[in-house]
Design an enzyme around this catalytic site. Structure first.
Site, PDB file in Angstrom:
ATOM      1  N   LYS A  71       1.145  -1.434   0.022  1.00 14.49           N
ATOM      2  CA  LYS A  71       0.185   0.102   0.324  1.00 14.49           C
ATOM      3  C   LYS A  71       0.821   1.360  -0.004  1.00 14.49           C
ATOM      4  O   LYS A  71       1.939   1.436   0.748  1.00 14.49           O
ATOM      5  CB  LYS A  71      -0.796   0.176   1.277  1.00 14.49           C
ATOM      6  N   SER A 147      -9.947   1.590   2.264  1.00 15.87           N
ATOM      7  CA  SER A 147      -8.446   2.275   1.447  1.00 15.87           C
ATOM      8  C   SER A 147      -8.069   1.812   0.824  1.00 15.87           C
ATOM      9  O   SER A 147      -7.044   2.229   0.116  1.00 15.87           O
ATOM     10  CB  SER A 147      -7.913   3.609   2.759  1.00 15.87           C
ATOM     11  N   SER A 171     -10.245  -1.120   6.206  1.00 15.45           N
ATOM     12  CA  SER A 171      -9.581  -1.144   4.805  1.00 15.45           C
ATOM     13  C   SER A 171      -8.847  -1.995   4.756  1.00 15.45           C
ATOM     14  O   SER A 171      -8.687  -1.738   3.839  1.00 15.45           O
ATOM     15  CB  SER A 171      -9.000   0.569   5.349  1.00 15.45           C
TER      16      SER A 171
END
Length: 420
Positions: A71, A147, A171
């Site tokens: 990420k 996210s 997330s």
């Protein structure tokens, strides 16, 4: 297809010399370049190809030669850490996050970064002014979740063999459910957070709970492999090793956040299949757990997390901490009689990008594991669009949840590539 194999399989073939890490990494970059999903948004090609060439001539750890992504919010040497914020677009990291260091020590090749929602501020979508919007590989008109939406989409689209994301309010689990991959929110404190921050000097979180970081993958076994490579302390063994040995608590719907017909049918069919396989099923919420109350209490904990980082004080903290402790105690009692607890990850499948119907309610089911600080796996359970089954385990027994998810794939199927 090669690009949809698991990290465990790829590492084994590279060690045996039946698969070239260099060729695989070159092919992966070509696939990333051609993709319309917009999941992998920054790469370090020279570094990755050099590391892959070395992997072809040496032996290594359990992730030997596996090309993977992380990420965007993690610091990776030589790549910007943008958090989707234009002010950080040129903030190139000169050091690696703890997770990146440990994955590379295990032999993985971190080839690049996956997209995030702006400042990680949305658990339902992934879009930002730096890299734009990520779409769901199953249907480009739909969200991949957020996210860590880029992470889940990259795996589902065959653009990475392993991922690492973060989960404050779902997330990891929400994108995993929407994209049909596996995602683990570990027990809080299991994986170090160093290097998971916006650009700037190394900083310590004033309050870590409920922030966690954890892996996403195309198999539960890959979750275990990644967690073992990154966790503190060593991973405790699973309570059970055969599916029929498991005692399982189950709640598949609740008036506080009713599931859609599609989600309900897929999960009900899955539980029926578990029962036929010999799993002992116990229906109902744990004694002392009010799911609506848990969801509300978790909302306060998220607000408290941000308030602590910003130096703000909130009223009623002692009462809220009492509620959190009582939740943990109730779940601990429940896990004396069951090994894992099954419930929806989210109440619906991936929604269209413009659809925000009952948007905030996505966190209702997420909160049930997050408030008491329990490990939770979102595992694909089937469906025309992916449906996520949330497997909640006892605190600090992450591998019990992972093992159930791994064995469950033999009954309900695991990851399938979009369109297959």
């Amino acid at each position: 297809m090669t690009f949809f194999r698991t990290a465990t399989e790829v590492a084994a073939d590279i060690r045996r010399g039946t698969l070239s890490a260099r060729e695989l990494t070159e092919q992966l970059f070509a696939r990333i370049d051609a993709s319309e999903v917009n999941a992998v948004v920054a790469t370090r090609r020279d570094f990755a190809l050099e590391a892959a060439s070395k992997a072809d001539t040496t032996s290594g750890g359990p992730l030997h030669g596996v090309p993977m992504t992380v990420k965007d919010a993690f610091a990776v040497t030589g790549l910007p850490t943008t958090w989707g914020e234009p002010a950080f677009a040129d903030a190139v990291a000169d050091r690696d996050a703890a997770v990146v260091e440990r994955l590379q020590d295990a032999g993985a090749i971190v080839v690049g970064k996956s997209n995030v929602h702006h400042m990680l501020a949305d658990f339902g979508q992934t879009a930002n002014p730096v890299y734009g919007r990520t779409v769901n590989p199953w249907d480009h008109a739909r969200t991949p979740g957020g996210s860590s939406g880029g992470a889940a989409a990259a795996l589902a689209a065959g653009l990475s063999f392993l991922e690492y994301g973060s989960d404050l309010a779902g997330s990891i689990r929400i994108p995993a459910a929407y994209c049909g991959v596996y995602g683990l929110k570990p027990t809080p404190g299991t994986v170090p957070l160093r290097g998971f921050q916006p650009p700037g000097p190394p900083a310590e979180l004033v309050r870590e709970f409920p922030s966690t970081v954890g892996p996403l993958a195309r198999s539960a076994a890959d979750l275990r492999l990644a967690l073992r490579a990154t966790c503190d302390p060593a991973l405790a063994p699973s309570r059970r090793s055969r599916l029929a040995e498991f005692r399982v608590g189950v709640v598949l719907d609740d008036p506080g956040c009713p599931v859609t017909d599609e989600v309900g049918k897929v999960l009900s069919d899955a539980v029926d299949a578990f029962a036929r396989a010999g799993v002992r099923i116990r229906e109902g919420w744990p004694d002392g757990v009010d799911p609506a109350d848990q969801a509300e209490a978790f909302g306060f904990q998220v607000e408290l997390f941000f308030a602590a980082q910003e130096g703000r004080e909130l009223a009623g903290v002692a009462e809220q901490e009492r509620r959190r402790a009582e939740s943990g105690a109730a779940w601990a009692r429940h896990f004396r009689d069951v090994d894992v607890f099954l419930c929806p990850t989210v109440f619906t499948t991936a929604f269209r990008h413009e659809d925000r119907h009952r948007y905030d309610d996505q966190v209702f089911w997420i909160a049930q594991a997050s408030l008491p600080g329990l490990p939770a796996v979102s595992a694909p359970a089937g469906g025309a669009l992916p449906v996520g089954l949330q497997v909640i385990g006892p605190a600090h027994e992450d591998d019990t949840a992972i093992t159930f998810a791994e064995l469950a794939a033999d009954v309900v199927g695991g990851f399938t590539a979009p369109g297959e």
